[in-house]
Design a protein around this motif. Structure first.
Motif, PDB file in Angstrom:
ATOM      1  N   VAL A  26      18.924  44.614 -17.906  1.00  0.00           N
ATOM      2  CA  VAL A  26      20.045  43.903 -17.300  1.00  0.00           C
ATOM      3  C   VAL A  26      19.604  42.491 -16.956  1.00  0.00           C
ATOM      4  N   ASP A  27      20.409  41.510 -17.344  1.00  0.00           N
ATOM      5  CA  ASP A  27      20.187  40.127 -16.938  1.00  0.00           C
ATOM      6  C   ASP A  27      20.746  39.982 -15.520  1.00  0.00           C
ATOM      7  N   LYS A  28      19.848  39.836 -14.545  1.00  0.00           N
ATOM      8  CA  LYS A  28      20.261  39.880 -13.141  1.00  0.00           C
ATOM      9  C   LYS A  28      21.189  38.736 -12.759  1.00  0.00           C
ATOM     10  N   SER A  29      20.954  37.558 -13.290  1.00  0.00           N
ATOM     11  CA  SER A  29      21.804  36.434 -12.904  1.00  0.00           C
ATOM     12  C   SER A  29      23.237  36.623 -13.402  1.00  0.00           C
ATOM     13  N   SER A  30      23.388  37.177 -14.584  1.00  0.00           N
ATOM     14  CA  SER A  30      24.740  37.417 -15.109  1.00  0.00           C
ATOM     15  C   SER A  30      25.405  38.603 -14.438  1.00  0.00           C
ATOM     16  N   SER A  31      24.618  39.623 -14.130  1.00  0.00           N
ATOM     17  CA  SER A  31      25.220  40.823 -13.562  1.00  0.00           C
ATOM     18  C   SER A  31      25.561  40.669 -12.085  1.00  0.00           C
ATOM     19  N   LEU A  32      24.977  39.691 -11.407  1.00  0.00           N
ATOM     20  CA  LEU A  32      25.325  39.457 -10.004  1.00  0.00           C
ATOM     21  C   LEU A  32      26.804  39.111  -9.857  1.00  0.00           C
ATOM     22  N   ARG A  33      27.362  38.462 -10.863  1.00  0.00           N
ATOM     23  CA  ARG A  33      28.774  38.095 -10.813  1.00  0.00           C
ATOM     24  C   ARG A  33      29.691  39.269 -11.116  1.00  0.00           C
ATOM     25  N   THR A  34      29.186  40.272 -11.842  1.00  0.00           N
ATOM     26  CA  THR A  34      30.076  41.320 -12.322  1.00  0.00           C
ATOM     27  C   THR A  34      29.899  42.672 -11.657  1.00  0.00           C
ATOM     28  N   TYR A  35      28.771  42.930 -11.009  1.00  0.00           N
ATOM     29  CA  TYR A  35      28.522  44.301 -10.571  1.00  0.00           C
ATOM     30  C   TYR A  35      29.470  44.759  -9.468  1.00  0.00           C
ATOM     31  N   ALA A  36      29.872  43.873  -8.573  1.00  0.00           N
ATOM     32  CA  ALA A  36      30.800  44.279  -7.514  1.00  0.00           C
ATOM     33  C   ALA A  36      32.186  44.562  -8.100  1.00  0.00           C
ATOM     34  N   ARG A  37      32.549  43.839  -9.144  1.00  0.00           N
ATOM     35  CA  ARG A  37      33.837  44.071  -9.799  1.00  0.00           C
ATOM     36  C   ARG A  37      33.802  45.379 -10.600  1.00  0.00           C
ATOM     37  N   LEU A  38      32.655  45.693 -11.199  1.00  0.00           N
ATOM     38  CA  LEU A  38      32.542  46.915 -11.983  1.00  0.00           C
ATOM     39  C   LEU A  38      32.563  48.161 -11.114  1.00  0.00           C
ATOM     40  N   SER A  39      31.992  48.054  -9.943  1.00  0.00           N
ATOM     41  CA  SER A  39      31.919  49.208  -9.056  1.00  0.00           C
ATOM     42  C   SER A  39      33.272  49.461  -8.409  1.00  0.00           C
ATOM     43  N   GLU A  40      33.601  50.722  -8.318  1.00  0.00           N
ATOM     44  CA  GLU A  40      34.842  51.082  -7.643  1.00  0.00           C
ATOM     45  C   GLU A  40      34.561  51.553  -6.226  1.00  0.00           C
ATOM     46  N   ASN A  41      33.311  51.420  -5.794  1.00  0.00           N
ATOM     47  CA  ASN A  41      32.898  51.847  -4.465  1.00  0.00           C
ATOM     48  C   ASN A  41      33.117  50.714  -3.468  1.00  0.00           C
ATOM     49  N   PRO A  42      33.895  50.924  -2.415  1.00  0.00           N
ATOM     50  CA  PRO A  42      34.127  49.841  -1.445  1.00  0.00           C
ATOM     51  C   PRO A  42      32.874  49.454  -0.652  1.00  0.00           C
ATOM     52  N   PHE A  43      31.921  50.372  -0.525  1.00  0.00           N
ATOM     53  CA  PHE A  43      30.697  50.049   0.201  1.00  0.00           C
ATOM     54  C   PHE A  43      29.832  49.053  -0.570  1.00  0.00           C
ATOM     55  N   ILE A  44      29.837  49.148  -1.890  1.00  0.00           N
ATOM     56  CA  ILE A  44      29.089  48.192  -2.709  1.00  0.00           C
ATOM     57  C   ILE A  44      29.753  46.821  -2.636  1.00  0.00           C
ATOM     58  N   LYS A  45      31.071  46.794  -2.621  1.00  0.00           N
ATOM     59  CA  LYS A  45      31.781  45.520  -2.475  1.00  0.00           C
ATOM     60  C   LYS A  45      31.534  44.912  -1.099  1.00  0.00           C
ATOM     61  N   LEU A  46      31.463  45.750  -0.071  1.00  0.00           N
ATOM     62  CA  LEU A  46      31.152  45.281   1.279  1.00  0.00           C
ATOM     63  C   LEU A  46      29.722  44.753   1.345  1.00  0.00           C
ATOM     64  N   LEU A  47      28.780  45.453   0.712  1.00  0.00           N
ATOM     65  CA  LEU A  47      27.394  44.979   0.675  1.00  0.00           C
ATOM     66  C   LEU A  47      27.298  43.640  -0.040  1.00  0.00           C
ATOM     67  N   HIS A  48      28.005  43.505  -1.157  1.00  0.00           N
ATOM     68  CA  HIS A  48      27.996  42.247  -1.905  1.00  0.00           C
ATOM     69  C   HIS A  48      28.517  41.091  -1.044  1.00  0.00           C
ATOM     70  N   THR A  49      29.601  41.333  -0.323  1.00  0.00           N
ATOM     71  CA  THR A  49      30.161  40.306   0.556  1.00  0.00           C
ATOM     72  C   THR A  49      29.202  39.976   1.695  1.00  0.00           C
ATOM     73  N   THR A  50      28.581  40.990   2.276  1.00  0.00           N
ATOM     74  CA  THR A  50      27.625  40.778   3.363  1.00  0.00           C
ATOM     75  C   THR A  50      26.426  39.957   2.893  1.00  0.00           C
ATOM     76  N   VAL A  51      25.887  40.315   1.734  1.00  0.00           N
ATOM     77  CA  VAL A  51      24.743  39.557   1.198  1.00  0.00           C
ATOM     78  C   VAL A  51      25.157  38.122   0.902  1.00  0.00           C
ATOM     79  N   TYR A  52      26.349  37.939   0.372  1.00  0.00           N
ATOM     80  CA  TYR A  52      26.828  36.589   0.075  1.00  0.00           C
ATOM     81  C   TYR A  52      26.923  35.752   1.354  1.00  0.00           C
ATOM     82  N   ILE A  53      27.455  36.338   2.411  1.00  0.00           N
ATOM     83  CA  ILE A  53      27.612  35.597   3.668  1.00  0.00           C
ATOM     84  C   ILE A  53      26.261  35.293   4.304  1.00  0.00           C
ATOM     85  N   PHE A  54      25.390  36.306   4.407  1.00  0.00           N
ATOM     86  CA  PHE A  54      24.113  36.117   5.080  1.00  0.00           C
ATOM     87  C   PHE A  54      23.111  35.294   4.280  1.00  0.00           C
ATOM     88  N   SER A  55      23.283  35.215   2.961  1.00  0.00           N
ATOM     89  CA  SER A  55      22.341  34.433   2.162  1.00  0.00           C
ATOM     90  C   SER A  55      22.888  33.058   1.783  1.00  0.00           C
TER      91      SER A  55
END
Length: 130
Positions: A26-55
């Motif tokens: 997996v190309d990590k830089s490309s998949s960072l943009r798509t993995y939250a959209r691919l996942s149907e799990n709301p916890f992964i989307k919440l984690l993605h948003t949290t990491v985006y805010i804190f980083s």
């Protein structure tokens, strides 16, 4: 006149992956943009948003300045360790979610392969003479 194209790339990759002939990277830089959209799990989307805010750079600078002004120097270390743990967790989930999504649906596999998010590598037999 219709041509017979044979098995699709998705089917070939799944069969060869089950046989242990290839790996998928997996190309990590490309998949960072798509993995939250691919996942149907709301916890992964919440984690993605949290990491985006804190980083985010403004958040990091703001937290460090606030903690320096308040004299809570030790909490800067807590923030750095927590941010590192969040980034490591996201790094693990990026690869896991992207691979599972690609292997689950042909349309997702085709899109990720076309965009260069996943790369297919052939495993060579070390005991086989070249």
């Amino acid at each position: 006149m219709a041509e017979d194209k044979g098995p699709s790339l998705y089917k070939l990759v799944i069969d060869r992956l089950k046989n242990g002939e290839i790996t998928i990277d997996v190309d990590k830089s490309s998949s960072l943009r798509t993995y939250a959209r691919l996942s149907e799990n709301p916890f992964i989307k919440l984690l993605h948003t949290t990491v985006y805010i804190f980083s985010h750079p403004f958040t990091i600078i703001g937290v460090v300045i606030f903690l320096l002004v308040m004299g809570e120097f030790f909490f800067i270390l807590y923030y750095a360790v927590g941010l590192t743990i969040l980034l490591v967790l996201e790094d693990y989930l990026v690869k896991k979610v992207t691979l599972l999504s690609a292997l689950k649906k042909k349309s997702v596999f085709d899109e990720l392969y076309k965009n260069g998010v996943i790369k297919i590598k052939e495993i060579f037999d070390p005991h086989h003479p070249i």
